[in-house]
Design a protein around this motif. Structure first.
Motif, PDB file in Angstrom:
ATOM      1  N   MET A   1       0.770  -1.159  -0.271  1.00  0.00           N
ATOM      2  CA  MET A   1      -0.137   0.027   0.048  1.00  0.00           C
ATOM      3  C   MET A   1       0.808   1.339  -0.152  1.00  0.00           C
ATOM      4  SD  MET A   1      -3.359   0.864   2.509  1.00  0.00           S
ATOM      5  CE  MET A   1      -2.978  -0.489   3.357  1.00  0.00           C
ATOM      6  N   SER A   2       0.505   2.097  -1.018  1.00  0.00           N
ATOM      7  CA  SER A   2       1.371   3.366  -0.973  1.00  0.00           C
ATOM      8  C   SER A   2       0.537   4.725  -0.822  1.00  0.00           C
ATOM      9  CB  SER A   2       1.988   3.281  -2.526  1.00  0.00           C
ATOM     10  OG  SER A   2       2.780   4.451  -2.583  1.00  0.00           O
ATOM     11  N   THR A   3       0.828   5.409   0.166  1.00  0.00           N
ATOM     12  CA  THR A   3       0.175   6.482   0.432  1.00  0.00           C
ATOM     13  C   THR A   3       0.627   7.726  -0.701  1.00  0.00           C
ATOM     14  OG1 THR A   3      -0.453   5.982   2.655  1.00  0.00           O
ATOM     15  CG2 THR A   3      -0.402   8.443   2.023  1.00  0.00           C
ATOM     16  N   LYS A   4      -0.135   8.324  -1.365  1.00  0.00           N
ATOM     17  CA  LYS A   4       0.256   9.292  -2.275  1.00  0.00           C
ATOM     18  C   LYS A   4      -0.202  10.588  -1.820  1.00  0.00           C
ATOM     19  CE  LYS A   4       1.532   6.161  -5.007  1.00  0.00           C
ATOM     20  NZ  LYS A   4       2.846   6.062  -5.011  1.00  0.00           N
ATOM     21  N   TYR A   5      -0.838  10.956  -0.715  1.00  0.00           N
ATOM     22  CA  TYR A   5      -1.216  12.285  -0.318  1.00  0.00           C
ATOM     23  C   TYR A   5      -1.960  12.129   0.924  1.00  0.00           C
ATOM     24  CZ  TYR A   5      -3.767  16.743  -0.622  1.00  0.00           C
ATOM     25  OH  TYR A   5      -4.136  18.094  -0.260  1.00  0.00           O
ATOM     26  N   ARG A   6      -1.735  12.904   1.842  1.00  0.00           N
ATOM     27  CA  ARG A   6      -2.174  13.118   3.074  1.00  0.00           C
ATOM     28  C   ARG A   6      -2.843  14.390   3.163  1.00  0.00           C
ATOM     29  NH1 ARG A   6      -1.067   9.420   7.267  1.00  0.00           N
ATOM     30  NH2 ARG A   6       0.681   7.955   6.600  1.00  0.00           N
ATOM     31  N   PHE A   7      -3.983  14.644   3.821  1.00  0.00           N
ATOM     32  CA  PHE A   7      -4.610  15.827   4.116  1.00  0.00           C
ATOM     33  C   PHE A   7      -5.336  15.798   5.280  1.00  0.00           C
ATOM     34  CE2 PHE A   7      -7.326  13.762   1.238  1.00  0.00           C
ATOM     35  CZ  PHE A   7      -8.504  14.226   1.430  1.00  0.00           C
ATOM     36  N   LYS A   8      -5.554  17.050   5.878  1.00  0.00           N
ATOM     37  CA  LYS A   8      -6.374  17.246   7.311  1.00  0.00           C
ATOM     38  C   LYS A   8      -6.137  16.288   8.263  1.00  0.00           C
ATOM     39  CE  LYS A   8     -10.284  19.380   5.016  1.00  0.00           C
ATOM     40  NZ  LYS A   8      -9.845  20.615   4.621  1.00  0.00           N
ATOM     41  N   ASN A   9      -4.788  15.914   8.426  1.00  0.00           N
ATOM     42  CA  ASN A   9      -4.130  14.949   9.502  1.00  0.00           C
ATOM     43  C   ASN A   9      -5.082  13.658   9.539  1.00  0.00           C
ATOM     44  OD1 ASN A   9      -2.108  16.906  10.059  1.00  0.00           O
ATOM     45  ND2 ASN A   9      -3.208  18.006  11.359  1.00  0.00           N
ATOM     46  N   THR A  10      -5.852  13.549   8.936  1.00  0.00           N
ATOM     47  CA  THR A  10      -6.701  12.282   8.998  1.00  0.00           C
ATOM     48  C   THR A  10      -6.900  11.240   7.640  1.00  0.00           C
ATOM     49  OG1 THR A  10      -8.148  13.387  10.658  1.00  0.00           O
ATOM     50  CG2 THR A  10      -8.963  11.529   9.640  1.00  0.00           C
ATOM     51  N   TYR A  11      -6.916  11.985   6.568  1.00  0.00           N
ATOM     52  CA  TYR A  11      -7.298  11.308   5.384  1.00  0.00           C
ATOM     53  C   TYR A  11      -5.868  10.966   4.600  1.00  0.00           C
ATOM     54  CZ  TYR A  11     -11.778  12.994   6.979  1.00  0.00           C
ATOM     55  OH  TYR A  11     -12.878  12.995   7.492  1.00  0.00           O
ATOM     56  N   ARG A  12      -5.993  10.082   3.801  1.00  0.00           N
ATOM     57  CA  ARG A  12      -4.921   9.404   2.736  1.00  0.00           C
ATOM     58  C   ARG A  12      -5.636   9.024   1.579  1.00  0.00           C
ATOM     59  NH1 ARG A  12      -4.869   7.316   7.397  1.00  0.00           N
ATOM     60  NH2 ARG A  12      -5.381   5.066   6.813  1.00  0.00           N
ATOM     61  N   ILE A  13      -4.921   9.255   0.347  1.00  0.00           N
ATOM     62  CA  ILE A  13      -5.348   8.524  -0.747  1.00  0.00           C
ATOM     63  C   ILE A  13      -4.202   7.675  -1.100  1.00  0.00           C
ATOM     64  CG2 ILE A  13      -5.359   9.093  -3.420  1.00  0.00           C
ATOM     65  CD1 ILE A  13      -6.540  11.944  -2.777  1.00  0.00           C
ATOM     66  N   GLN A  14      -4.576   6.191  -1.174  1.00  0.00           N
ATOM     67  CA  GLN A  14      -3.535   5.249  -1.275  1.00  0.00           C
ATOM     68  C   GLN A  14      -3.808   4.300  -2.604  1.00  0.00           C
ATOM     69  OE1 GLN A  14      -4.812   3.121   1.974  1.00  0.00           O
ATOM     70  NE2 GLN A  14      -3.278   3.903   3.269  1.00  0.00           N
ATOM     71  N   LEU A  15      -2.659   4.032  -3.216  1.00  0.00           N
ATOM     72  CA  LEU A  15      -2.865   3.161  -4.435  1.00  0.00           C
ATOM     73  C   LEU A  15      -2.199   2.029  -3.976  1.00  0.00           C
ATOM     74  CD1 LEU A  15      -2.064   3.832  -7.905  1.00  0.00           C
ATOM     75  CD2 LEU A  15      -0.684   2.017  -6.877  1.00  0.00           C
ATOM     76  N   ARG A  16      -2.909   0.894  -3.984  1.00  0.00           N
ATOM     77  CA  ARG A  16      -2.806  -0.389  -3.345  1.00  0.00           C
ATOM     78  C   ARG A  16      -2.050  -1.196  -4.361  1.00  0.00           C
ATOM     79  NH1 ARG A  16      -8.075  -0.806   0.330  1.00  0.00           N
ATOM     80  NH2 ARG A  16      -7.508   0.864   1.848  1.00  0.00           N
ATOM     81  N   GLU A  17      -0.853  -2.050  -4.071  1.00  0.00           N
ATOM     82  CA  GLU A  17       0.008  -2.715  -4.914  1.00  0.00           C
ATOM     83  C   GLU A  17      -0.794  -3.908  -5.467  1.00  0.00           C
ATOM     84  OE1 GLU A  17       1.182  -1.229  -2.526  1.00  0.00           O
ATOM     85  OE2 GLU A  17       2.532   0.549  -3.105  1.00  0.00           O
ATOM     86  N   ARG A  18      -1.665  -4.448  -4.537  1.00  0.00           N
ATOM     87  CA  ARG A  18      -2.303  -5.754  -4.881  1.00  0.00           C
ATOM     88  C   ARG A  18      -3.721  -5.504  -4.982  1.00  0.00           C
ATOM     89  NH1 ARG A  18       1.453  -9.303  -0.749  1.00  0.00           N
ATOM     90  NH2 ARG A  18       3.556  -8.919  -2.234  1.00  0.00           N
ATOM     91  N   ASP A  19      -4.074  -4.926  -5.661  1.00  0.00           N
ATOM     92  CA  ASP A  19      -5.542  -4.490  -5.924  1.00  0.00           C
ATOM     93  C   ASP A  19      -6.119  -5.130  -7.315  1.00  0.00           C
ATOM     94  OD1 ASP A  19      -7.863  -3.300  -5.192  1.00  0.00           O
ATOM     95  OD2 ASP A  19      -7.013  -1.515  -4.737  1.00  0.00           O
ATOM     96  N   HIS A  20      -7.233  -4.679  -7.797  1.00  0.00           N
ATOM     97  CA  HIS A  20      -8.135  -5.342  -8.918  1.00  0.00           C
ATOM     98  C   HIS A  20      -8.191  -3.950  -9.807  1.00  0.00           C
ATOM     99  CE1 HIS A  20     -11.552  -3.516  -7.029  1.00  0.00           C
ATOM    100  NE2 HIS A  20     -10.932  -4.149  -5.824  1.00  0.00           N
ATOM    101  N   PRO A  21      -8.516  -4.203 -11.210  1.00  0.00           N
ATOM    102  CA  PRO A  21      -8.943  -3.320 -12.080  1.00  0.00           C
ATOM    103  C   PRO A  21     -10.436  -2.934 -11.792  1.00  0.00           C
ATOM    104  CG  PRO A  21      -8.177  -5.233 -13.194  1.00  0.00           C
ATOM    105  CD  PRO A  21      -8.296  -5.646 -11.771  1.00  0.00           C
ATOM    106  N   PRO A  22     -11.111  -1.958 -12.229  1.00  0.00           N
ATOM    107  CA  PRO A  22     -10.254  -0.698 -13.059  1.00  0.00           C
ATOM    108  C   PRO A  22      -9.365  -0.022 -12.242  1.00  0.00           C
ATOM    109  CG  PRO A  22     -12.603  -0.214 -12.433  1.00  0.00           C
ATOM    110  CD  PRO A  22     -12.349  -1.580 -11.930  1.00  0.00           C
TER     111      PRO A  22
END
Length: 76
Positions: A1-22
């Motif tokens: 799991m790779s966090t790409k962006y953090r904001f408001k000290n609570t939320y993260r946008i993550q790209l998960r390496e072992r995920d599924h399309p789309p």
């Protein structure tokens, strides 16, 4: 799991390496798990406060090409 962006000290946008399309990223934190499409830059699944969704979608939109490239490297 790779966090790409953090904001408001609570939320993260993550790209998960072992995920599924789309191609998508996850918006997590503060009790939410929202799936955001990298192709259409829309919510695919889940709910979060509208201002949190807006900030996340704005960030994804501005980094869409980079995120899609990374997705393609993970899932050729």
């Amino acid at each position: 799991m790779s966090t790409k962006y953090r904001f408001k000290n609570t939320y993260r946008i993550q790209l998960r390496e072992r995920d599924h399309p789309p191609p998508h990223v996850h918006l997590t934190g503060g009790g939410v798990d929202v799936v955001l499409s990298l192709e259409t830059v829309e919510v695919m699944m889940g709910r979060a406060p509208p201002l949190i969704i807006k900030e996340a979608l704005d960030w994804v939109r501005s980094h869409q090409a980079q995120l899609l490239e990374e997705w393609q490297r993970c899932y050729p």
